[in-house]
Design a protein around this motif. Structure first.
Motif, PDB file in Angstrom:
ATOM      1  N   PHE A   7       0.854  -1.183   0.000  1.00 19.08           N
ATOM      2  CA  PHE A   7       0.000   0.000   0.000  1.00 19.08           C
ATOM      3  C   PHE A   7       0.890   1.234   0.000  1.00 19.08           C
ATOM      4  O   PHE A   7       2.069   1.175   0.370  1.00 19.08           O
ATOM      5  CB  PHE A   7      -0.963   0.024   1.189  1.00 19.08           C
ATOM      6  N   VAL A   8       0.328   2.327  -0.427  1.00 20.75           N
ATOM      7  CA  VAL A   8       1.024   3.613  -0.393  1.00 20.75           C
ATOM      8  C   VAL A   8       0.860   4.197   1.001  1.00 20.75           C
ATOM      9  O   VAL A   8      -0.248   4.206   1.551  1.00 20.75           O
ATOM     10  CB  VAL A   8       0.462   4.569  -1.466  1.00 20.75           C
ATOM     11  N   TYR A   9       1.962   4.673   1.557  1.00 20.08           N
ATOM     12  CA  TYR A   9       1.944   5.275   2.895  1.00 20.08           C
ATOM     13  C   TYR A   9       2.186   6.776   2.762  1.00 20.08           C
ATOM     14  O   TYR A   9       3.122   7.218   2.091  1.00 20.08           O
ATOM     15  CB  TYR A   9       3.023   4.641   3.760  1.00 20.08           C
ATOM     16  N   ALA A  10       1.297   7.564   3.402  1.00 22.56           N
ATOM     17  CA  ALA A  10       1.449   9.027   3.390  1.00 22.56           C
ATOM     18  C   ALA A  10       1.381   9.532   4.821  1.00 22.56           C
ATOM     19  O   ALA A  10       0.593   9.032   5.624  1.00 22.56           O
ATOM     20  CB  ALA A  10       0.349   9.670   2.547  1.00 22.56           C
ATOM     21  N   ALA A  18      -3.627  16.498   4.588  1.00 20.21           N
ATOM     22  CA  ALA A  18      -4.284  15.198   4.767  1.00 20.21           C
ATOM     23  C   ALA A  18      -5.534  15.106   3.904  1.00 20.21           C
ATOM     24  O   ALA A  18      -5.792  14.079   3.257  1.00 20.21           O
ATOM     25  CB  ALA A  18      -4.627  14.985   6.233  1.00 20.21           C
ATOM     26  N   LEU A  19      -6.334  16.180   3.902  1.00 25.19           N
ATOM     27  CA  LEU A  19      -7.557  16.169   3.106  1.00 25.19           C
ATOM     28  C   LEU A  19      -7.243  16.135   1.611  1.00 25.19           C
ATOM     29  O   LEU A  19      -7.955  15.475   0.838  1.00 25.19           O
ATOM     30  CB  LEU A  19      -8.408  17.394   3.453  1.00 25.19           C
ATOM     31  N   GLU A  20      -6.184  16.812   1.193  1.00 24.71           N
ATOM     32  CA  GLU A  20      -5.778  16.758  -0.209  1.00 24.71           C
ATOM     33  C   GLU A  20      -5.340  15.341  -0.589  1.00 24.71           C
ATOM     34  O   GLU A  20      -5.660  14.851  -1.679  1.00 24.71           O
ATOM     35  CB  GLU A  20      -4.634  17.749  -0.457  1.00 24.71           C
ATOM     36  N   THR A  21      -4.613  14.693   0.313  1.00 24.38           N
ATOM     37  CA  THR A  21      -4.177  13.318   0.054  1.00 24.38           C
ATOM     38  C   THR A  21      -5.375  12.387  -0.062  1.00 24.38           C
ATOM     39  O   THR A  21      -5.435  11.531  -0.948  1.00 24.38           O
ATOM     40  CB  THR A  21      -3.245  12.843   1.180  1.00 24.38           C
ATOM     41  N   ASP A  26      -6.867   6.964  -4.736  1.00 29.88           N
ATOM     42  CA  ASP A  26      -7.697   6.030  -5.493  1.00 29.88           C
ATOM     43  C   ASP A  26      -7.824   4.727  -4.709  1.00 29.88           C
ATOM     44  O   ASP A  26      -6.900   4.305  -4.012  1.00 29.88           O
ATOM     45  CB  ASP A  26      -7.067   5.733  -6.861  1.00 29.88           C
ATOM     46  N   GLY A  27      -8.956   4.088  -4.823  1.00 35.27           N
ATOM     47  CA  GLY A  27      -9.134   2.800  -4.183  1.00 35.27           C
ATOM     48  C   GLY A  27      -9.440   2.919  -2.702  1.00 35.27           C
ATOM     49  O   GLY A  27      -9.962   3.929  -2.233  1.00 35.27           O
ATOM     50  N   ARG A  28      -9.089   1.901  -1.972  1.00 40.32           N
ATOM     51  CA  ARG A  28      -9.412   1.812  -0.539  1.00 40.32           C
ATOM     52  C   ARG A  28      -8.406   2.610   0.274  1.00 40.32           C
ATOM     53  O   ARG A  28      -7.190   2.466   0.094  1.00 40.32           O
ATOM     54  CB  ARG A  28      -9.429   0.349  -0.096  1.00 40.32           C
ATOM     55  N   VAL A  29      -8.921   3.424   1.184  1.00 38.39           N
ATOM     56  CA  VAL A  29      -8.079   4.294   1.998  1.00 38.39           C
ATOM     57  C   VAL A  29      -8.295   3.966   3.470  1.00 38.39           C
ATOM     58  O   VAL A  29      -9.423   3.753   3.914  1.00 38.39           O
ATOM     59  CB  VAL A  29      -8.408   5.782   1.748  1.00 38.39           C
ATOM     60  N   ALA A  30      -7.211   3.917   4.230  1.00 42.76           N
ATOM     61  CA  ALA A  30      -7.285   3.712   5.679  1.00 42.76           C
ATOM     62  C   ALA A  30      -6.561   4.853   6.369  1.00 42.76           C
ATOM     63  O   ALA A  30      -5.515   5.312   5.909  1.00 42.76           O
ATOM     64  CB  ALA A  30      -6.664   2.380   6.077  1.00 42.76           C
ATOM     65  N   LEU A  31      -7.134   5.316   7.479  1.00 40.81           N
ATOM     66  CA  LEU A  31      -6.514   6.355   8.292  1.00 40.81           C
ATOM     67  C   LEU A  31      -5.829   5.706   9.482  1.00 40.81           C
ATOM     68  O   LEU A  31      -6.374   4.798  10.113  1.00 40.81           O
ATOM     69  CB  LEU A  31      -7.559   7.353   8.767  1.00 40.81           C
ATOM     70  N   LEU A  32      -4.642   6.199   9.828  1.00 36.53           N
ATOM     71  CA  LEU A  32      -3.854   5.638  10.916  1.00 36.53           C
ATOM     72  C   LEU A  32      -3.687   6.691  12.009  1.00 36.53           C
ATOM     73  O   LEU A  32      -3.155   7.777  11.773  1.00 36.53           O
ATOM     74  CB  LEU A  32      -2.480   5.203  10.399  1.00 36.53           C
ATOM     75  N   PRO A  49      -6.040  -1.887   2.410  1.00 41.12           N
ATOM     76  CA  PRO A  49      -6.073  -0.557   1.796  1.00 41.12           C
ATOM     77  C   PRO A  49      -5.038  -0.403   0.688  1.00 41.12           C
ATOM     78  O   PRO A  49      -3.996  -1.065   0.677  1.00 41.12           O
ATOM     79  CB  PRO A  49      -5.745   0.364   2.973  1.00 41.12           C
ATOM     80  N   ASP A  50      -5.348   0.464  -0.243  1.00 43.89           N
ATOM     81  CA  ASP A  50      -4.374   0.868  -1.253  1.00 43.89           C
ATOM     82  C   ASP A  50      -3.545   2.048  -0.759  1.00 43.89           C
ATOM     83  O   ASP A  50      -2.426   2.259  -1.227  1.00 43.89           O
ATOM     84  CB  ASP A  50      -5.102   1.262  -2.543  1.00 43.89           C
ATOM     85  N   LEU A  51      -4.105   2.807   0.180  1.00 43.75           N
ATOM     86  CA  LEU A  51      -3.439   3.991   0.727  1.00 43.75           C
ATOM     87  C   LEU A  51      -3.671   4.046   2.226  1.00 43.75           C
ATOM     88  O   LEU A  51      -4.802   3.891   2.688  1.00 43.75           O
ATOM     89  CB  LEU A  51      -4.014   5.262   0.073  1.00 43.75           C
ATOM     90  N   VAL A  52      -2.599   4.245   2.991  1.00 45.58           N
ATOM     91  CA  VAL A  52      -2.687   4.470   4.430  1.00 45.58           C
ATOM     92  C   VAL A  52      -2.203   5.884   4.719  1.00 45.58           C
ATOM     93  O   VAL A  52      -1.074   6.247   4.365  1.00 45.58           O
ATOM     94  CB  VAL A  52      -1.844   3.454   5.220  1.00 45.58           C
ATOM     95  N   VAL A  53      -3.070   6.683   5.339  1.00 47.28           N
ATOM     96  CA  VAL A  53      -2.738   8.072   5.660  1.00 47.28           C
ATOM     97  C   VAL A  53      -2.519   8.174   7.163  1.00 47.28           C
ATOM     98  O   VAL A  53      -3.450   8.008   7.954  1.00 47.28           O
ATOM     99  CB  VAL A  53      -3.860   9.034   5.214  1.00 47.28           C
ATOM    100  N   ASP A  54      -1.282   8.420   7.556  1.00 46.19           N
ATOM    101  CA  ASP A  54      -0.892   8.521   8.958  1.00 46.19           C
ATOM    102  C   ASP A  54      -1.135   9.955   9.432  1.00 46.19           C
ATOM    103  O   ASP A  54      -0.584  10.910   8.875  1.00 46.19           O
ATOM    104  CB  ASP A  54       0.595   8.161   9.085  1.00 46.19           C
ATOM    105  N   LEU A  55      -1.965  10.107  10.473  1.00 49.50           N
ATOM    106  CA  LEU A  55      -2.337  11.441  10.959  1.00 49.50           C
ATOM    107  C   LEU A  55      -1.454  11.933  12.102  1.00 49.50           C
ATOM    108  O   LEU A  55      -1.611  13.080  12.538  1.00 49.50           O
ATOM    109  CB  LEU A  55      -3.800  11.411  11.453  1.00 49.50           C
TER     110      LEU A  55
END
Length: 296
Positions: A7-10, A18-21, A26-32, A49-55
């Motif tokens: 998955f892509v990690y941001a 974060a909101l822009e990311t 695209d695809g399934r997103v998970a918030l960390l 998830p395809d993308l994990v967004v670390d807050l």
């Protein structure tokens, strides 16, 4: 532990980023946030998830403060933060009592209250307490933000009303009236790191109006509105308490699983309701067990 997936990690450093990311994902997103739900789900294949967004790098999201006469709890505030907050202990002790019963010290140090309600498992500890307190959930997105009553937040097991591209920034809890009492009773197989088999939160206002909510005995945490209506303005004499207990079977829908049978959960909800009502009413009168004293 190996996570056998890509998955892509941001890790954005501002809410705007974060909101822009999220908007561009695209695809399934998970918030960390704490990761105490997400990481096991990744390990067990329950999330992919395809993308994990670390807050965690976004400043200001862990604050617990009084804002315009309400308790504001940021999405990165942990259960340990709640336990250590004088504001929470003094003004909303139900939340401190609930936080002290979550899993273990190690989990409480990482798990967040907002993450707990976003995971939306039926046994989440924060759900019943926030329902009893009349909390609101504040959501940010690419467009205008929105605010939802906690009653409208849960839709089913691991399902909430959050939309793609949104994240919960904070929860607000109206301060209960001075002279209130509250109690959180939690049933589990062990003291320590275990999920609730059943739970109940009770808020008793000075005029003997009650708010009651159950957890782990329905697809979502639930308000017990029939019980609240029955108890409203009445003293907790034995006959009234037993009338309320008789309504528990109408309020909850427990299941049988590896942790308890439906029948056991139902009977223990009756026991917990009796104890939580007694403790909340006694605390409203300046008596009763100290907050944090286990009722089960």
């Amino acid at each position: 532990m190996t996570l056998a997936m890509d998955f892509v990690y941001a890790a954005p450093t501002s809410l705007e980023a974060a909101l822009e990311t999220l908007a561009a994902g695209d695809g399934r997103v998970a918030l960390l946030a704490g990761g105490t739900d997400l990481v096991p789900w990744l390990r067990d294949g329950l999330a992919a998830p395809d993308l994990v967004v670390d807050l965690k790098r976004i400043p200001g999201l862990a604050r617990i403060e009084d804002v315009e006469g309400a308790l504001r709890i940021g999405c990165l505030a942990t259960f340990t933060d709640l336990l250590g907050s004088p504001l929470v202990r003094d003004r909303v002790p139900l939340l401190a009592e609930m936080a002290g019963m979550v899993a273990s010290v190690g989990i409480r140090n990482r798990a967040t209250l907002v993450g707990n309600i976003c995971a939306a498992v039926p046994c989440c500890d924060a759900g019943p307490a926030l329902l009893a307190l009349g909390a609101q959930v504040h959501v940010a997105g690419a467009g205008a933000g929105r605010t939802l009553p906690i009653d409208a937040w849960f839709e089913g097991p691991r399902q909430t009303t959050i939309r793609p591209g949104e994240l919960v920034t904070h929860v607000t809890v109206p301060f209960p009236c001075p002279g209130h009492g509250a109690a959180y009773a939690r049933l589990s197989r062990t003291r320590g790191e275990d999920l609730a088999q059943a739970s109940v939160a009770v808020l008793c206002e000075p005029d003997r109006r009650y708010r009651v909510a159950f957890g782990a005995v329905a697809p979502t945490p639930v308000r017990a509105e029939r019980i609240e209506a029955l108890l409203g303005g009445r003293d907790l004499v034995p006959d009234v308490v037993e009338e309320a207990v008789a309504l528990v079977a109408d309020e909850v829908r427990p299941i049988t699983d590896v942790r308890a049978t439906a029948r056991y959960r139902l009977r223990m909800c009756e026991v917990m309701l009796r104890r939580a009502l007694a403790a909340a009413a006694a605390r409203a009168d300046g008596d009763g067990p100290a907050y944090g004293t286990p009722l089960m």
